[in-house]
Write a protein that holds these residues in place. Structure first.
Motif, PDB file in Angstrom:
ATOM      1  N   ASP A 119       0.844  -1.208   0.000  1.00 17.67           N
ATOM      2  CA  ASP A 119       0.000   0.000   0.000  1.00 17.67           C
ATOM      3  C   ASP A 119       0.873   1.249   0.000  1.00 17.67           C
ATOM      4  N   ARG A 120       0.412   2.279  -0.716  1.00 20.21           N
ATOM      5  CA  ARG A 120       1.065   3.592  -0.673  1.00 20.21           C
ATOM      6  C   ARG A 120      -0.035   4.612  -0.394  1.00 20.21           C
ATOM      7  N   ILE A 121      -0.155   4.990   0.878  1.00 23.78           N
ATOM      8  CA  ILE A 121      -1.290   5.785   1.348  1.00 23.78           C
ATOM      9  C   ILE A 121      -0.828   7.179   1.762  1.00 23.78           C
ATOM     10  N   ALA A 122      -1.573   8.185   1.308  1.00 25.33           N
ATOM     11  CA  ALA A 122      -1.310   9.569   1.718  1.00 25.33           C
ATOM     12  C   ALA A 122      -2.339   9.990   2.750  1.00 25.33           C
ATOM     13  N   LEU A 123      -1.889  10.761   3.738  1.00 25.84           N
ATOM     14  CA  LEU A 123      -2.763  11.318   4.773  1.00 25.84           C
ATOM     15  C   LEU A 123      -2.924  12.810   4.515  1.00 25.84           C
ATOM     16  N   ILE A 124      -4.169  13.246   4.341  1.00 22.08           N
ATOM     17  CA  ILE A 124      -4.461  14.643   4.019  1.00 22.08           C
ATOM     18  C   ILE A 124      -5.355  15.239   5.098  1.00 22.08           C
ATOM     19  N   ALA A 125      -5.080  16.482   5.482  1.00 21.71           N
ATOM     20  CA  ALA A 125      -5.922  17.224   6.423  1.00 21.71           C
ATOM     21  C   ALA A 125      -5.474  18.673   6.413  1.00 21.71           C
ATOM     22  N   LYS A 126      -6.325  19.539   6.954  1.00 25.39           N
ATOM     23  CA  LYS A 126      -5.954  20.944   7.090  1.00 25.39           C
ATOM     24  C   LYS A 126      -4.851  21.090   8.135  1.00 25.39           C
ATOM     25  N   ASN A 127      -4.103  22.199   8.052  1.00 21.44           N
ATOM     26  CA  ASN A 127      -3.114  22.481   9.089  1.00 21.44           C
ATOM     27  C   ASN A 127      -3.780  22.532  10.451  1.00 21.44           C
ATOM     28  N   ASP A 149       4.839  23.367   4.249  1.00 24.05           N
ATOM     29  CA  ASP A 149       4.040  23.238   5.481  1.00 24.05           C
ATOM     30  C   ASP A 149       2.590  23.731   5.349  1.00 24.05           C
ATOM     31  N   LEU A 150       2.206  24.273   4.187  1.00 21.15           N
ATOM     32  CA  LEU A 150       0.809  24.681   4.023  1.00 21.15           C
ATOM     33  C   LEU A 150      -0.023  23.491   3.550  1.00 21.15           C
ATOM     34  N   ASP A 151      -1.252  23.371   4.085  1.00 19.92           N
ATOM     35  CA  ASP A 151      -2.119  22.269   3.664  1.00 19.92           C
ATOM     36  C   ASP A 151      -2.670  22.541   2.269  1.00 19.92           C
ATOM     37  N   ILE A 152      -3.230  21.507   1.661  1.00 17.68           N
ATOM     38  CA  ILE A 152      -3.692  21.600   0.277  1.00 17.68           C
ATOM     39  C   ILE A 152      -4.851  22.576   0.133  1.00 17.68           C
ATOM     40  N   VAL A 153      -5.718  22.675   1.149  1.00 16.25           N
ATOM     41  CA  VAL A 153      -6.829  23.630   1.099  1.00 16.25           C
ATOM     42  C   VAL A 153      -6.296  25.056   1.061  1.00 16.25           C
ATOM     43  N   THR A 154      -5.342  25.364   1.947  1.00 16.97           N
ATOM     44  CA  THR A 154      -4.751  26.704   1.969  1.00 16.97           C
ATOM     45  C   THR A 154      -4.028  27.001   0.661  1.00 16.97           C
ATOM     46  N   LEU A 155      -3.336  26.009   0.121  1.00 18.31           N
ATOM     47  CA  LEU A 155      -2.639  26.199  -1.152  1.00 18.31           C
ATOM     48  C   LEU A 155      -3.616  26.551  -2.270  1.00 18.31           C
ATOM     49  N   SER A 156      -4.754  25.887  -2.298  1.00 19.54           N
ATOM     50  CA  SER A 156      -5.758  26.162  -3.343  1.00 19.54           C
ATOM     51  C   SER A 156      -6.273  27.596  -3.230  1.00 19.54           C
ATOM     52  N   VAL A 157      -6.510  28.052  -1.995  1.00 22.42           N
ATOM     53  CA  VAL A 157      -6.983  29.422  -1.797  1.00 22.42           C
ATOM     54  C   VAL A 157      -5.899  30.424  -2.181  1.00 22.42           C
TER      55      VAL A 157
END
Length: 637
Positions: free
Chosen positions: A30-38, A470-478
């Motif tokens: 398995d190759r699993i990524a963990l995603i969440a807001k900062n 260090d920025l989460d993906i949600v913040t990066l999108s904004v």
């Protein structure tokens, strides 16, 4: 084969719930990524798994016969160890054999005698016994690819980025069964990131990782788990699949919550009117009412990060480089570079680590002085500089005090004003966090606060040095949406290829030896162009090679031709075109050299510089087109 089982694990800090009774597992491969807001607990969860944090409840179980290795976001070493000692400090027998062999070889080279010779012979025999020669080659490849040539340096003398690369090298060399990585691409240049992608996939490693690099995530991971409001959600696919399915899930959840709220209103009316003497049916209705209430308020209205501060007016003159030179000793950073910025330009800056990208930005800000040439900015230009080092704050200071030190009220893009507290709320810092201490913020939350302190100065020229770390993906999108609509200029240094491709109009490419190339396109377009150039250079090198080498190459090419029935030979017309292209390419190269010489001349006429810059762009475009056709036809020669 199951490697890891996580069952009903919860973790809170005070009243803040990071995750609540979450469960998941990892199987071999398995190759699993963990995603969440900062601030949602990504790094905390990884630390719980490896025993660096204690869960409030639940269990974490690893298969007994496997080796698990963890890469911390901020790795810790013995500061007095050398890099070599830190890397080879392991229980791996092969690694110990390689270490002993390297030490013996080093001693033998320094002082050749019977003792060092015997020692080297014994270590070589141990390498033979363990069949460790291939492992030794792998160690050297990893060190070379991560550019770790400073093996004799003490850990305490290294930068944060160097320490992260040493830690990454160590976990890769250890060859664990399960590798847990927290932001592995931070402090790596693009070349290293692309190598790491290929390495992890080719080795078929079992992975659990946290990363904000969306191209890396898309290439590496086959499954994503997301922490959202303390709960865990599974997505069996890559990042693109995650984006699509997350939107579907949230739409469905919102629809169910709306239905539950409507039902809750009706049930609430019944509960208020029901008789005091409850029967069995009434008891059932009351129980269902509590379930409906919990569902109706299971998800509060989600606050969205809002980047909408006012931008200062920007005039006609923005920023001009005139024949800039900068070097440190024999190392050239920039040599005779000239450029005039235009309003609204978004330029990416790329190059290997250590070529001088941050020095280039510091020269713009006046923190470094060029050795020669001038850098002139317009009177209306207000710089906003987001540096790699981040915001240096007193850890005992409250978050709201950081903002109030700059301004009590902040003007917004729509002409209104907002209090410091109101702006912090827009940047997703709720009241309990605003009045908490900076020391309590996660790494990503600190970077978000730092970004906020820059934007409230109302800049019209943003200089962003590794803004994605260090920025989460949600913040990066904004942030991407904000920069897309930003009317000022933006200069970005980043190793995040996704961010670069989405944001920039063209690139400044540090190619080494003081060469700074202006490329019209994004990162992916540059890589495609670079590959074409490398192939063309290889062809030219073959043509100029000694006759014996040329003959060997021709023999190999003949083998390929003999085994391929689809290879098409050039027609007479195509041969003529091929010969003509060689002449045209040579003429264009000569013309390019001539214009480049003019650009490097001592003229102060800005109109001439602009005209020559446009001519260079046209010439490069023609060269690209003709070189591509030349490569196509050369396959038939």
């Amino acid at each position: 084969m199951n490697y890891l089982s996580v069952e009903n694990v919860s973790k809170s800090f005070g009243t803040k719930v990071l995750f609540n009774k979450i469960s998941f597992g990892l199987n071999q491969g398995d190759r699993i990524a963990l995603i969440a807001k900062n601030g949602s607990g990504k790094s905390t969860l990884l630390k719980v798994l490896v025993g660096k944090e204690i869960a409030d409840e639940g269990s974490v179980t690893f298969r007994k016969d496997i080796v698990v290795t963890y890469l911390d976001q901020n790795p810790l070493f013995n500061e007095n160890d050398t890099v070599l000692e830190a890397i080879y400090n392991s229980n791996n027998p092969m690694l110990n054999a390689v270490r002993d062999y390297e030490d013996a070889l080093h001693a033998f080279e320094i002082d050749y005698n019977d003792s060092t010779s015997d020692r080297l012979e014994k270590c070589s025999a141990q390498m033979d016994k363990l069949e460790a020669w291939g492992f030794e080659a792998k160690v050297q490849e990893i060190l070379q690819r991560l550019k770790i040539a400073f093996l004799d340096k003490q850990i305490g003398t290294l930068s944060g980025g160097q320490k992260k690369r040493v830690a990454l090298a160590k976990v890769l060399i250890d060859e664990p069964h399960l590798l847990i990585l927290d932001e592995p691409t931070n402090h790596l240049d693009v070349e290293m990131i692309e190598w790491l992608e290929n390495y992890l996939v080719s080795k078929d490693m079992t992975l659990l990782l946290v990363t904000h690099d969306r191209y890396f995530l898309d290439s590496i991971c086959t499954e994503i788990i997301e922490i959202d409001n303390g709960n865990l959600h599974h997505y069996r696919g890559n990042f693109q699949y995650f984006v699509e399915k997350k939107a579907e899930r949230e739409s469905m959840e919102n629809s169910e919550i709306d239905k539950a709220k409507n039902l809750f209103r009706r049930e609430l009316e019944w509960v208020r009117k029901m008789p005091r003497a409850r029967g069995t049916k009434a008891k059932y209705r009351v129980d269902q009412f509590e379930v409906t209430k919990e569902k109706a308020f299971s998800k509060q209205t989600e606050e969205k990060l809002a980047l909408g501060v006012k931008m200062s007016r920007i005039g006609g003159k923005i920023l001009e480089f005139v024949k800039i030179k900068k070097a440190f000793g024999a190392t050239k950073i920039v040599n005779e570079f000239s450029y005039i910025f235009k309003k609204g330009e978004k330029i990416g800056v790329i190059g290997k680590n250590g070529v001088g990208k941050s020095t280039f930005l510091n020269m713009i800000m006046g923190m470094e002085m060029p050795d020669a040439g001038t850098i002139a900015s317009g009177e209306t230009i207000v710089f906003g500089y987001y540096s790699q080092e981040g915001l240096k704050l007193n850890a005992d200071k409250r978050v709201i005090e950081v903002v109030k030190d700059i301004a009590e009220f902040i003007p917004l893009a729509d002409g209104s004003k907002l209090s410091a507290s109101g702006l912090l709320t827009k940047f997703l810092f709720p009241p309990d966090v605003q009045y908490g201490y900076v020391s309590k913020l996660s790494g990503g939350e600190r970077r978000r606060l730092y970004l906020m302190t820059i934007l409230i100065e109302n800049p019209n020229f943003l200089i962003l040095d590794e803004p994605t770390n260090d920025l989460d993906i949600v913040t990066l999108s904004v942030l991407e949406d904000f920069l897309t609509n930003f009317q000022g200029c933006v200069l970005i240094v980043t190793h995040d290829r996704y961010f670069m491709d989405k944001m920039v109009d063209h690139l400044f490419v540090f190619e080494g030896e003081g060469v700074l190339r202006d490329f019209p396109g994004n990162y992916t377009e540059y890589r495609e162009k670079k590959e074409l150039e490398d192939r063309a250079a290889s062809k030219v090198g073959q043509a100029n090679a000694p006759q014996t080498i040329v003959e060997e190459v021709r023999v190999e090419e003949k083998k390929i031709v003999d085994t391929s029935s689809t290879k098409k030979k050039l027609s007479f017309k195509e041969k003529s075109e091929f010969d003509q292209l060689e002449k045209e390419i040579a003429n264009l190269e000569a013309e390019k050299l001539k214009i480049t010489t003019l650009l490097n001349s001592s003229t102060d006429n800005h109109e001439d510089v602009v005209k020559w810059s446009e001519q260079i762009g046209t010439i490069i475009s023609k060269l690209d087109e003709k070189s591509l056709r030349w490569l196509e036809l050369s396959d038939g020669i």
